[in-house]
Write a protein that holds these residues in place. Structure first.
Motif, PDB file in Angstrom:
ATOM      1  N   SER A  48      -0.459   1.382   0.762  1.00 18.03           N
ATOM      2  CA  SER A  48      -1.581   0.767   0.049  1.00 18.03           C
ATOM      3  C   SER A  48      -2.665   0.313   1.028  1.00 18.03           C
ATOM      4  N   SER A  49      -2.250  -0.253   2.173  1.00 18.78           N
ATOM      5  CA  SER A  49      -3.218  -0.699   3.175  1.00 18.78           C
ATOM      6  C   SER A  49      -3.988   0.487   3.749  1.00 18.78           C
ATOM      7  N   GLN A  89       6.929   3.662  -5.498  1.00 16.52           N
ATOM      8  CA  GLN A  89       7.164   2.713  -6.606  1.00 16.52           C
ATOM      9  C   GLN A  89       8.411   3.111  -7.403  1.00 16.52           C
ATOM     10  N   ARG A 122      -2.703   8.411  -1.718  1.00 17.27           N
ATOM     11  CA  ARG A 122      -2.522   7.825  -3.050  1.00 17.27           C
ATOM     12  C   ARG A 122      -1.311   8.420  -3.757  1.00 17.27           C
ATOM     13  N   ILE A 159       2.167   6.679  -3.269  1.00 15.64           N
ATOM     14  CA  ILE A 159       2.431   5.376  -3.882  1.00 15.64           C
ATOM     15  C   ILE A 159       3.337   5.483  -5.116  1.00 15.64           C
TER      16      ILE A 159
END
Length: 487
Positions: A198-199, A243, A236, A239
């Motif tokens: 995310s960073s 998750q 992206r 992610i």
């Protein structure tokens, strides 16, 4: 099996003498030669082969009794405690232990005499005669002298099975604690990797926006924009996969602690750092490690139980004896049982001997001897597996420690390179390909650091499990046979 059975009552002294003389004659000719209790020799090294392990301390097994606290993570401690209390595998193993102990009590009870009581009332009539009554009450007792030790061996086998079940329960607990810790460390590793992705996505999104502004100003071509979009979308895309893995790890921990999937989403859903691996190694010598391993102890006890069953099968080839007697009262009326009733006494001695069974008894001995050999091999396999587990864990720790040091240095350099590249790109000093390359390198290096940190923690968990997980053998269990010569 065909048997010859001789009975002799007290009123027949000649028959009694004949029965006992024949039994003693046959028992004198019998030669029971039980197999040795030696479980075989397994060569055990005197020290571990990993150099870093040689300089480590050698604490006692009790130092590992709550090894998960060495990670200094309250959430991990709470999860392991909950799992040991509520996990279904532990409950099943506890039920199996209760069953084994009850079976041992059944076999032990069979070694002594049995005493019972009985009462009866009878009313009979023959022809035109008046009906008559008879009332009886008394005690019966019987006992089977264990001349050849078959009953004692069966009781010993059941007791050893109960001890093996206790060791199996300990092995389930050790394995469960390790599995909970491994899943927890994996969860924190996944959450860390998710935060890293995310960073980096945020940084790449900023770079994409700058690239678009520069393209609008005519300073760069649309190629730079498309490359920036491609890099951003690739990051992206990582992610959702992370998750998903986080959710699955949470579900696994919930089930391990005896809860429904999703029960830990609130308490553990918030990201937390990966528990740092302990700096020191808690090691024991190889021979001590084998004694601390519940699975090795269980395999050893199963081999001992198999030996006892060989003795049971061997004893079945020889005569069995039985003594029984009764003492009672008999009267024509119920009230007369306590006043003027007739006293009835009897004693019975018997011997039963196999004559011809087509070799079934000898074959049954061979069956149990083959089972004993299998148990011995299983014990040797358990010892070798235990040694391999420790060595593998030590090698993994050594490798991951060195790998982590290198990756941390690489990640630090990658972060500096990425920062410099972005600054120079914004100043128009370098092309976008250099920025793209440094951002990819940074993401890869940081992700590898997080993965290796989690792997190093899991390596320590596997080491603690390989060392026995802090389990110590019950002092009441029989002494252990030699594990083999050291070299």
């Amino acid at each position: 099996m065909t048997h010859t059975t001789l009975h002799a009552r007290r009123s027949q002294p000649g028959g009694l003498s004949l029965a006992w003389m024949l039994a003693l004659l046959l028992s004198g000719c019998a030669s029971l030669t039980p197999p040795p209790r030696d479980l075989g020799t397994v060569a055990v090294p005197s020290a571990w082969s990993v150099p870093s392990a040689q300089a480590a301390g050698v604490p006692s097994a009790t130092d590992l009794a709550t090894w998960w606290q060495r990670f200094d993570d309250p959430a991990l401690t709470a999860l392991v405690t909950q799992a040991l209390q509520a996990n279904t595998s532990v409950k099943s193993a506890q039920a199996a232990l209760l069953q084994a102990r009850a079976q041992a009590d059944v076999q032990q009870a069979g070694l002594g005499p049995s005493v019972g009581t009985s009462a009866s009332a009878q009313r009979s009539q023959s022809g035109n005669n008046s009906a008559s009554n008879r009332f009886q009450a008394g005690f019966d007792a019987s006992w089977e002298p264990d001349i050849f030790g078959g009953n004692r061996s069966a009781a010993q086998a059941s007791e050893t099975d109960a001890q093996a079940s206790a060791a199996s329960l300990a092995n389930v607990q050790v394995s469960l604690a390790a599995e909970v810790a491994t899943n927890y460390i994996n969860l924190r590793g996944l959450q860390t990797r998710l935060a890293i992705a995310s960073s980096n996505l945020a940084t790449q999104s900023e770079t994409l926006q700058i690239t678009r502004w520069r393209a609008q100003a005519g300073l760069v071509s649309s190629l730079d924009v498309e490359q920036a979009v491609s890099a951003t979308e690739q990051t992206r895309a990582q992610i959702p996969a992370l998750q998903t893995s986080v959710s699955q790890a949470l579900n696994a921990l919930a089930v391990l602690t005896g809860q429904a999937p999703g029960a830990l989403n609130v308490t553990l859903g918030k990201a937390a750092p990966i528990p740092p691996a302990p700096a020191d190694l808690a090691l024991a010598f190889p021979t001590d490690t084998l004694r601390q391993r519940p699975d090795v102890r269980a395999a050893e006890l199963r081999a001992q139980a198999a030996w006892s069953r060989v003795a049971v099968a061997d004893a079945a080839r020889y005569p069995s004896f039985k003594l029984s007697g009764s003492l009672g009262l008999s009267a024509l009326t119920l009230g007369a049982l306590t006043d003027g009733a007739s006293l009835l006494k009897s004693v019975l001695a018997g011997v039963s001997m196999p004559l011809f069974d087509g070799g079934a008894a000898k074959a049954q001995v061979r069956v149990q001897e083959a089972a004993l050999q299998q148990a011995r091999v299983a014990y040797e396999a358990a010892v070798l597996t235990a040694l391999q587990d420790v060595e593998d864990a030590l090698v993994a720790i050594q490798g991951d420690r060195e790998r982590l040091t290198r990756l941390q240095a690489a990640a630090s350099a990658a972060a500096n390179a990425e920062l410099l590249a972005r600054q120079r790109y914004e100043s128009g000093l370098i092309d976008f390909a250099t920025v793209l390359s440094t951002q990819r390198s940074l993401l890869s290096a940081q992700d590898s650091v997080a993965s290796t940190q989690a792997s190093l923690g899991a390596d320590h968990v596997r080491l603690y499990k390989a060392l026995g997980g802090g389990w110590t053998p019950d002092a009441a269990t029989p002494p252990e046979p030699a594990l083999g010569a050291q070299h």
